[in-house]
Motif scaffolding. Structure first.
Motif, PDB file in Angstrom:
ATOM      1  N   UNK A 102       0.814  -1.235   0.000  1.00  0.00           N
ATOM      2  CA  UNK A 102       0.000   0.000   0.000  1.00  0.00           C
ATOM      3  C   UNK A 102       0.841   1.276   0.000  1.00  0.00           C
ATOM      4  N   UNK A 103       2.171   1.176   0.275  1.00  0.00           N
ATOM      5  CA  UNK A 103       2.948   2.414   0.398  1.00  0.00           C
ATOM      6  C   UNK A 103       3.974   2.542  -0.730  1.00  0.00           C
ATOM      7  N   UNK A 104       5.012   3.358  -0.532  1.00  0.00           N
ATOM      8  CA  UNK A 104       5.900   3.667  -1.664  1.00  0.00           C
ATOM      9  C   UNK A 104       6.760   2.484  -2.077  1.00  0.00           C
ATOM     10  N   UNK A 105       7.057   1.594  -1.115  1.00  0.00           N
ATOM     11  CA  UNK A 105       8.001   0.498  -1.418  1.00  0.00           C
ATOM     12  C   UNK A 105       7.337  -0.868  -1.225  1.00  0.00           C
ATOM     13  N   UNK A 110      15.183   4.600  -1.833  1.00  0.00           N
ATOM     14  CA  UNK A 110      15.108   4.741  -0.380  1.00  0.00           C
ATOM     15  C   UNK A 110      16.427   4.303   0.225  1.00  0.00           C
ATOM     16  N   UNK A 111      16.488   4.310   1.564  1.00  0.00           N
ATOM     17  CA  UNK A 111      17.743   3.972   2.224  1.00  0.00           C
ATOM     18  C   UNK A 111      17.447   3.231   3.524  1.00  0.00           C
ATOM     19  N   UNK A 114      14.095   4.260   5.699  1.00  0.00           N
ATOM     20  CA  UNK A 114      13.431   5.532   5.409  1.00  0.00           C
ATOM     21  C   UNK A 114      11.919   5.343   5.268  1.00  0.00           C
ATOM     22  N   UNK A 115      11.184   6.191   5.967  1.00  0.00           N
ATOM     23  CA  UNK A 115       9.720   6.159   5.853  1.00  0.00           C
ATOM     24  C   UNK A 115       9.288   6.692   4.488  1.00  0.00           C
TER      25      UNK A 115
END
Ligand code: BMA
Length: 318
Positions: A194-197, A233-234, A249-250
């Motif tokens: 559901x999120x970026x990643x 991301x990291x 990372x959020x």
């Protein structure tokens, strides 16, 4: 991360004609990167108008303006593989002592494998073998051994995307005695549905800092079947035990926003595959103030450069 004003730093028009394979090429993207004696070296993924793939080496004294080699990389010995190899791509470069190891994806009939090559000078490359079993991508070798073992991050492809390639939702840690035979030892982290990643994969070679190993990765938002969005991301791994995730990372730290990231062969892609730290202390740790040059593929079409610092990357993982 800040995009460099010279972006995109490498485009198709920077690749010289190298007949018979590379003529008026279509795209150049997803570079592996390393700094050797002050020189930045990239291994570029280049695609021709037959949609065949080659590696081309590029060199730079400032990390921004690159000169591409006038020949494609030959992986000596790869002809010993007894199967059809469709594409070798997405190189990651790791230095171990004075040898540079290149791990890359190999598309074959049974799926994707990880190939391993070595070079001392980025001119002559020796193929060492297939370094995986099962369907897998994004193999990234750590630049030092742990208790006598080599370690790498990788991403098993346990997911078949609708009409697309195989992909995956877990970044794993594997260990090896010889760089060719690998044993999975840990699941490091999972995609966040559901999120970026949602889908994830390791990006650049881990950076050694006093805070832990800084690892860039890519995350894919699938947006419920809409166009995929590839972002960067990291995360941070424990210095002594890299199977321990310390932070992540959020938010993404780079997402497709510029036209050259939004439009191209595959739209909406930033794909971080190389990172170069500009300042390392006497013990081999990247300093907090050090700039980090992140090289990324943009829309599977050209190469971008984003600049940040070790401190900002570490802060992003908290
Ligand atoms: C991934 C890899 C990358 C590519 C990306 C977007 O699965 O194949 O090489 O940049 O897709 O197409």
């Amino acid at each position: 991360m800040k995009r460099h004003s010279a972006n995109p730093i490498i485009t198709r028009s920077d690749i010289p004609n190298i007949p018979p394979d590379l003529i008026d090429v279509t795209s150049v993207f997803n570079p592996g990167a390393i700094q050797v004696n002050g020189e930045t070296i990239l291994i570029l993924r280049v695609q021709n108008r037959g949609r065949e793939t080659s590696f081309v080496v590029a060199r730079s004294s400032d990390g921004i303006l690159f000169q591409c080699a006038k020949k494609a990389v030959t992986l000596h010995g790869i002809e010993s593989v007894n199967e059809t190899i469709y594409h070798c791509y997405d190189a990651r470069i790791t230095r171990l002592d004075d040898t540079f190891y290149v791990m890359f994806a190999m598309d074959m009939d049974h799926g994707c494998s990880l190939g391993l090559a070595k070079t001392a000078d980025f001119d002559h490359f020796e193929f060492l073998g297939i370094a995986s079993t099962g369907d897998i991508r994004n193999g990234v070798i750590f630049p030092e051994k742990f208790d006598g073992k080599y370690l790498r991050l990788d991403r098993p492809n346990d997911l078949q995307l609708d009409g697309g390639p195989t992909s995956g939702t877990v970044i794993c840690l594997s260990e090896s005695d010889d760089l060719l035979h690998w044993q999975r030892t840990a699941h490091i982290m999972q995609g966040r549905f559901h999120y970026w990643d949602e889908l994830i994969g390791p990006g650049a070679v881990p950076i050694k800092t006093r805070h832990g190993w800084l690892c860039l990765y890519h995350g894919v938002a699938t947006h419920f079947g809409s166009a995929n969005i590839y972002q960067a991301g990291v995360f941070l791994l424990d210095l002594h035990d890299p199977s321990k995730l310390l932070g992540r990372s959020r938010f993404n730290i780079l997402e497709p926003r510029e036209l050259y990231e939004l439009a191209g062969q595959v739209p909406n892609v930033v794909f971080p595959s190389g990172a170069v730290v500009q300042s390392v202390d006497a013990d081999g740790f990247a300093t907090d103030d050090s700039e980090v040059y992140v090289y990324y593929g943009a829309a599977d079409t050209c190469v971008g450069l984003a600049v940040t610092t070790v401190r900002m990357l570490v802060e992003a993982t908290i």
